[in-house]
Design a protein around this motif. Structure first.
Motif, PDB file in Angstrom:
ATOM      1  N   GLN A  18     -21.902   7.240 -35.375  1.00 31.05           N
ATOM      2  CA  GLN A  18     -23.188   7.041 -34.712  1.00 31.05           C
ATOM      3  C   GLN A  18     -23.028   6.877 -33.204  1.00 31.05           C
ATOM      4  O   GLN A  18     -23.850   7.332 -32.423  1.00 31.05           O
ATOM      5  N   THR A  25     -31.070   9.361 -31.282  1.00 32.35           N
ATOM      6  CA  THR A  25     -30.732   8.076 -30.671  1.00 32.35           C
ATOM      7  C   THR A  25     -29.714   8.293 -29.556  1.00 32.35           C
ATOM      8  O   THR A  25     -28.701   8.954 -29.756  1.00 32.35           O
ATOM      9  N   TYR A  27     -28.468   2.948 -28.618  1.00 31.96           N
ATOM     10  CA  TYR A  27     -27.406   2.546 -29.544  1.00 31.96           C
ATOM     11  C   TYR A  27     -26.857   1.180 -29.146  1.00 31.96           C
ATOM     12  O   TYR A  27     -26.713   0.286 -29.984  1.00 31.96           O
ATOM     13  N   ASP A  85     -32.494   5.111 -36.911  1.00 32.81           N
ATOM     14  CA  ASP A  85     -31.287   5.916 -37.060  1.00 32.81           C
ATOM     15  C   ASP A  85     -31.582   7.409 -36.865  1.00 32.81           C
ATOM     16  O   ASP A  85     -31.077   8.266 -37.585  1.00 32.81           O
ATOM     17  N   ARG A 105     -22.347  10.332 -31.867  1.00 34.62           N
ATOM     18  CA  ARG A 105     -23.570  11.125 -31.847  1.00 34.62           C
ATOM     19  C   ARG A 105     -24.464  10.710 -30.681  1.00 34.62           C
ATOM     20  O   ARG A 105     -25.027  11.552 -29.978  1.00 34.62           O
ATOM     21  N   ALA A 106     -24.565   9.394 -30.465  1.00 36.79           N
ATOM     22  CA  ALA A 106     -25.403   8.902 -29.370  1.00 36.79           C
ATOM     23  C   ALA A 106     -24.870   9.387 -28.018  1.00 36.79           C
ATOM     24  O   ALA A 106     -25.638   9.792 -27.143  1.00 36.79           O
ATOM     25  N   ASP A 155     -16.706   5.564 -34.433  1.00 33.14           N
ATOM     26  CA  ASP A 155     -17.973   5.359 -35.129  1.00 33.14           C
ATOM     27  C   ASP A 155     -18.833   6.608 -34.943  1.00 33.14           C
ATOM     28  O   ASP A 155     -19.186   6.960 -33.823  1.00 33.14           O
TER      29      ASP A 155
END
Lengths: 306, 280
Positions: free
Chosen positions: A96, A254, A259, A250, A99-100, A94
């Motif tokens: 996101q 974050t 998250y 978002d 990235r988190a 995922d």
């Protein structure tokens, strides 16, 4: 204040420590049964400690391997019917989530570096330099350890809002970097370094800055490990300050705890994914602790409290 | 060399504190001109039954968590002392691992442990014939349920400090007591506990100050509910702050806690540690 305010006040104030060789020495002392009960009882208690401390984490990691509907299957089941890595694969791909993790990791490194720089310089100044009002300033710095997080959390938020720092990396990294506990801890260590070492350098004409960078910094590894990891953990685990200051939905800033908390409230039923993500988020800090546990455990000694 | 730290502490610690005192006397909000209201914010807080109820709740929470941590840490220290060094290291590392886990992850795990139909705890009590309990869903058990993760997160550090204190007692005291025929409990009551009084006091106060300020766990696990049964003091302040337009009430309440708790820990720290901390 800031990213780690609650942590400074819980872990921090209890961590007034000075690592001593005595601690290492003591560890080697041979075991001797002085408690009640026999060997069996002591091992039963030890097993209970392992279980209580580690079971929730083991259950979290193992449940990450369960099928989608199996985590909440009734009746309760510890091991999955079929071990499958799907949840781990899915959460780890995922974008996101990645990235988190990246933000948390990079931010934590930056935060630890800044914390070490700022606090070690101050610690050196308090340990070795003479300046006007030194004692007054030192007492004032110590006093900041006793300010409960909530007393300054709210107005800190107002201050950073006014400074236009909301939704920036700086708001996560800068406000909590200077911490009296860390200054105190490093200073205790520096006070233990004999002055004779630097006197020779002073006579040779080295200035204070040079003595700090060439003599003190190379000797600082044990305290730097403890302070660095404490700061890293504080950043990695921070939740309240980030949700206050990173307000854009978002956001690219974050972090992992945000998250996970958002995931939990928005995708409630996907327990397998949630637990897999939590496991992955807990792994780096556990690994970091295991690598440096010797420093950290011997760092937990309260100097002067006898 | 001192400047960076002092500037940061000044801007992000001292200034917010001074500013908090200032704001607490005003009807301050992000959107309007503030007006001086004197002590009204403090009066509002002190007259608010929700505030007092949250204090009472915080005390009940602490009365379980703090002795729980103290007793377990003391037992842990005594156990580790009798173990071989390899086993002692394993025990110390294990008990400290929860300390590095975040409140968010602890909350996620414990919410699932307390889950009504499939949670671990209800499964365990069903084995011995009890009905399923809505641990976090019932006002009578929710606060109690929060004590477990609080102890789990807080025990590691207290245990290692307790152990350091125990190992600081010269072994010869125990040996001579043993030669005189003192039993384990006699040695504990007459040697260990008196000599660890300062460590105990220190842990008692720092654990209490940390515990009564806990709000991350209820924020994530229960949002203060059900029916405010887990609305601990700082959670009440935090939620008021995030939901209210005017911030005076929250800041005044936080300052009242600051005076009591900051004063308490400063006094205790002075009693135990005073001159050594200042003079090194």
């Amino acid at each position: 204040m800031a990213a780690n305010a609650p942590i400074v006040l819980t872990d921090g104030t209890r961590e007034l420590t000075s690592p001593t060789p005595a601690a290492a020495h003591r560890r080697r002392r041979s075991a001797r049964a002085t408690g009640p009960g026999g060997t069996v009882l002591r091992y039963v208690f030890s097993a209970l400690i392992f279980l209580a401390a580690l079971f929730p984490l083991a259950w979290m990691a193992i449940s990450g391997f369960k099928a989608r509907n199996e985590v909440v299957s009734s009746p309760f089941q510890f091991f999955p019917d079929v071990w499958q890595p799907q949840n781990y694969v899915e959460i780890a791909s995922d974008p996101q989530f990645l990235r988190a993790v990246g933000v948390s990791f990079g931010g934590a490194l930056l935060f630890a570096a800044l914390s070490l720089t700022v606090n070690s310089m101050a610690a050196y100044a308090f340990a070795r330099l003479e300046f006007a009002f030194k004692r007054t300033i030192w007492v004032a710095v110590l006093m900041t350890m006793f300010i409960p997080g909530m007393a300054i959390l709210l107005t800190s938020y107002i201050v950073v809002t006014r400074m236009g720092m909301l939704n920036t990396l700086a708001v996560l990294v800068v406000p909590g970097a200077a911490a009296a506990v860390h200054i105190f801890f490093i200073r205790q260590f520096y006070l233990g370094i004999p002055t004779s070492i630097e006197e020779a350098a002073l006579i040779d004409g080295a200035d204070r800055w040079r003595i700090f960078t060439a003599i003190f910094l190379p000797m600082s590894k044990p305290v730097f490990v403890v302070v660095g990891i404490t700061s890293f953990l504080a950043f990695w685990n921070a939740y309240v300050w980030p949700i206050m200051t990173i307000t854009e939905p978002d956001s690219a800033l974050t972090q992992i705890q945000q998250y996970l908390a958002t995931f939990r409230s928005e995708r409630r039923i996907e327990y397998g994914l949630l637990l897999a993500g939590s496991t992955l988020a807990a792994t780096p800090v556990i690994v970091l602790f295991l690598i440096f546990q010797r420093y950290i455990i011997s760092g937990i000694r309260i100097s002067g409290i006898k | 060399m001192l400047a960076p730290a002092l500037v940061l502490l000044g801007i992000f610690v001292l200034w917010p504190l001074v500013y908090a005192w200032y704001v607490s006397f005003f009807n301050w909000s992000f959107y309007t001109e503030s007006t001086f209201v004197g002590l009204r914010n403090f009066r509002l807080v002190l007259a608010d039954p929700v505030f007092w109820a949250s204090i009472g709740r915080g005390l009940r929470f602490s009365v379980i968590v703090v002795p729980g941590i103290m007793i377990l840490a003391f037992a842990f220290a005594n156990l580790v002392k009798t173990m071989g060094s390899r086993m002692a290291t394993w025990l110390k590392v294990s008990i400290y691992i929860p300390t590095v886990i975040s409140g968010v992850i602890a909350s996620i795990v414990f919410v699932l442990i307390y889950e009504y139909r499939q949670g671990l705890l209800n499964w365990l009590i069903s084995l011995v014939g009890f009905e399923n309990q809505p641990w976090l869903g019932s006002a009578s058990t929710a606060l109690l349920a929060l004590t477990a993760p609080a102890i789990w997160l807080g025990l590691g550090l207290a245990s290692l400090i307790m152990l350091a204190g125990l190992l600081d007692i010269p072994e010869s005291y125990f040996e001579s007591a043993e030669l005189d025929g003192a039993k384990w409990w006699q040695r504990t009551v007459f040697i260990t506990i008196p000599l660890m009084r300062n460590i105990g006091l220190y842990l008692l106060v720092t654990s209490f100050v940390a515990t009564i300020q806990q709000y991350e766990l209820p924020l994530i696990m229960t949002q203060g509910g059900p029916t405010q049964s887990t609305l601990l003091p700082n959670l009440h302040i935090f939620l008021r702050f995030t939901n209210d337009v005017t911030v005076g009430y929250s800041i005044a309440a936080a300052l009242l806690l600051f005076v009591v708790l900051g004063g308490l820990s400063a006094v205790i720290f002075r009693v135990i540690n005073s001159e050594k901390a200042v003079d090194g």
